[in-house]
Design an enzyme around this catalytic site. Structure first.
Site, PDB file in Angstrom:
ATOM      1  N   ASP A 192      90.899 -16.057 -11.804  1.00 21.50           N
ATOM      2  CA  ASP A 192      91.800 -17.119 -11.349  1.00 21.50           C
ATOM      3  C   ASP A 192      92.577 -16.700 -10.103  1.00 21.50           C
ATOM      4  O   ASP A 192      92.780 -17.501  -9.177  1.00 21.50           O
ATOM      5  CB  ASP A 192      92.802 -17.469 -12.454  1.00 21.50           C
ATOM      6  CG  ASP A 192      92.229 -18.399 -13.510  1.00 21.50           C
ATOM      7  OD1 ASP A 192      91.148 -18.979 -13.292  1.00 21.50           O
ATOM      8  OD2 ASP A 192      92.877 -18.549 -14.564  1.00 21.50           O
ATOM      9  N   HIS A 231      89.473 -12.756 -16.705  1.00 24.12           N
ATOM     10  CA  HIS A 231      89.574 -14.156 -16.293  1.00 24.12           C
ATOM     11  C   HIS A 231      90.823 -14.391 -15.464  1.00 24.12           C
ATOM     12  O   HIS A 231      90.798 -15.182 -14.508  1.00 24.12           O
ATOM     13  CB  HIS A 231      89.556 -15.109 -17.489  1.00 24.12           C
ATOM     14  CG  HIS A 231      89.531 -16.533 -17.051  1.00 24.12           C
ATOM     15  ND1 HIS A 231      88.375 -17.148 -16.616  1.00 24.12           N
ATOM     16  CD2 HIS A 231      90.522 -17.453 -16.910  1.00 24.12           C
ATOM     17  CE1 HIS A 231      88.657 -18.387 -16.237  1.00 24.12           C
ATOM     18  NE2 HIS A 231      89.958 -18.591 -16.404  1.00 24.12           N
ATOM     19  N   HIS A 263      88.098 -22.039 -10.325  1.00 21.05           N
ATOM     20  CA  HIS A 263      86.869 -21.310 -10.647  1.00 21.05           C
ATOM     21  C   HIS A 263      85.845 -21.414  -9.522  1.00 21.05           C
ATOM     22  O   HIS A 263      85.181 -20.427  -9.175  1.00 21.05           O
ATOM     23  CB  HIS A 263      86.274 -21.818 -11.955  1.00 21.05           C
ATOM     24  CG  HIS A 263      87.174 -21.610 -13.140  1.00 21.05           C
ATOM     25  ND1 HIS A 263      86.895 -22.117 -14.385  1.00 21.05           N
ATOM     26  CD2 HIS A 263      88.363 -20.950 -13.260  1.00 21.05           C
ATOM     27  CE1 HIS A 263      87.868 -21.779 -15.223  1.00 21.05           C
ATOM     28  NE2 HIS A 263      88.767 -21.076 -14.556  1.00 21.05           N
ATOM     29  N   HIS A 312      98.798 -19.307 -12.093  1.00 22.06           N
ATOM     30  CA  HIS A 312      98.557 -20.126 -10.907  1.00 22.06           C
ATOM     31  C   HIS A 312      99.825 -20.317 -10.073  1.00 22.06           C
ATOM     32  O   HIS A 312      99.788 -20.235  -8.840  1.00 22.06           O
ATOM     33  CB  HIS A 312      98.011 -21.494 -11.324  1.00 22.06           C
ATOM     34  CG  HIS A 312      96.729 -21.426 -12.098  1.00 22.06           C
ATOM     35  ND1 HIS A 312      95.598 -20.838 -11.599  1.00 22.06           N
ATOM     36  CD2 HIS A 312      96.428 -21.862 -13.350  1.00 22.06           C
ATOM     37  CE1 HIS A 312      94.630 -20.925 -12.502  1.00 22.06           C
ATOM     38  NE2 HIS A 312      95.108 -21.531 -13.571  1.00 22.06           N
TER      39      HIS A 312
END
Length: 315
Positions: free
Chosen positions: A245, A241, A83, A268
């Protein structure tokens, strides 16, 4: 400020909170840094009073399960960096030293907005040195089952196209694309919060995750809808969101990217994997310098029309 120049903070900025996974208190200070410093984390409070400097780079990533971790558990690591990295990249900050006194970044409200507020309060300044870019020359792609992430050539900035597809009808399938500029980042991405399924909470706790998660920092999704009484900040906050990321993870390239990124059901792990694929072959990319393009790009191939990208160099 001339966007062709590297930037840093004008003054230091401090924040504190708890880690979303550890639940432990942590404080950070963002310090100005000189040209070519990049983003680095100074982990303090290690056993024996030692400190460790960890460069924010994909080669330093040690874990990507539910968050992005750099460094090693044995010598010092920092978790949940995505973040802050997203906010720094989104606002065009090239150089910053992040001092942190614990093993995990504070989650704050679960979005990048508190970091954006702190950075803007500190102010930004030019380092007086030309900005450099990673220019994508060849398409690289990573896949895991039906999911994929891809980087491909694109000369007018950094374009992101992220799609999610969840079995939960509350989240469902949605897609968000934009060309990254500070204005677009603030408006479209920064306030989107992390989210999780209520049915997964006990499993996460047993695995040592989400110990600091609450309705104050996470959008909780139940079988019948969003549990948070205030609801969503955007109708499509979930995919926004995921885009937030992706910006943070791709900042681990070490320099701003000149290219296009696309993902489907990514995360991720795939975000970092596509950087590894990019840098695996020197023919895939070039490091370039340049002044911002003043042309108005037309993103016909993406079905999107947006203003000129702040970070796009004239090549």
């Amino acid at each position: 400020m001339r966007t062709s120049q590297q930037t840093t903070l004008r003054s230091a900025a401090s924040l504190s909170g708890i880690g979303v996974h550890s639940g432990n208190p942590v404080s950070i200070t963002l310090h100005p840094a000189e040209a070519h410093h990049g983003i680095a984390f100074l982990r303090t409070g290690l056993p024996g009073g030692h400190d460790r400097l960890i460069q924010a780079h994909h080669a330093q990533v040690s874990a990507t399960e539910l968050c992005t971790v750099i460094g090693s558990r044995e010598t010092g690591a920092v978790a949940t960096i995505e973040h802050l990295m997203s906010a720094l990249y989104g606002l065009g900050i090239d150089n910053c030293l992040v001092e942190i006194d614990g093993p995990e970044m504070p989650i704050l409200d679960g979005s990048a907005a508190p970091f954006v507020t702190a950075i803007e309060a500190a102010g930004t300044t030019s380092c007086g040195t030309p900005r450099r870019f990673i220019k994508v020359l060849k398409t690289v792609r990573t896949e895991k089952g039906r999911a994929f992430s891809e980087l491909r050539p694109f000369e007018r900035g950094f374009h992101l196209d992220v799609e999610i597809d969840f079995e939960s009808p509350v989240i469902g399938r949605s897609r968000k694309a934009l060309t990254l500029t500070p204005a677009a980042y603030r408006r479209e991405i920064a306030r989107a919060r992390t989210f999780g399924m209520m049915r997964d909470v006990e499993r996460y706790w047993k695995a040592g995750f989400a110990l600091g998660a609450s309705l104050e920092n996470t959008v909780a999704v139940g079988d019948g809808g969003v549990v948070n009484p205030e609801g969503l900040r955007y109708p499509d906050e979930f995919v926004r969101h995921k885009l937030l990321d992706a910006v943070g993870d791709l900042a681990l390239a070490g320099l701003p990217i000149l290219g296009a990124y696309q993902s489907y059901c990514g995360g991720h792990g795939l975000n970092v994997a596509v950087l590894t694929a990019l840098f695996a072959d020197r023919a895939n990319y070039a490091i370039v310098e340049g002044a911002p393009s003043r042309r108005e790009p037309v993103f016909a191939e993406f079905g999107v029309g947006l203003g000129a990208a702040v970070y796009a160099p004239e090549l």
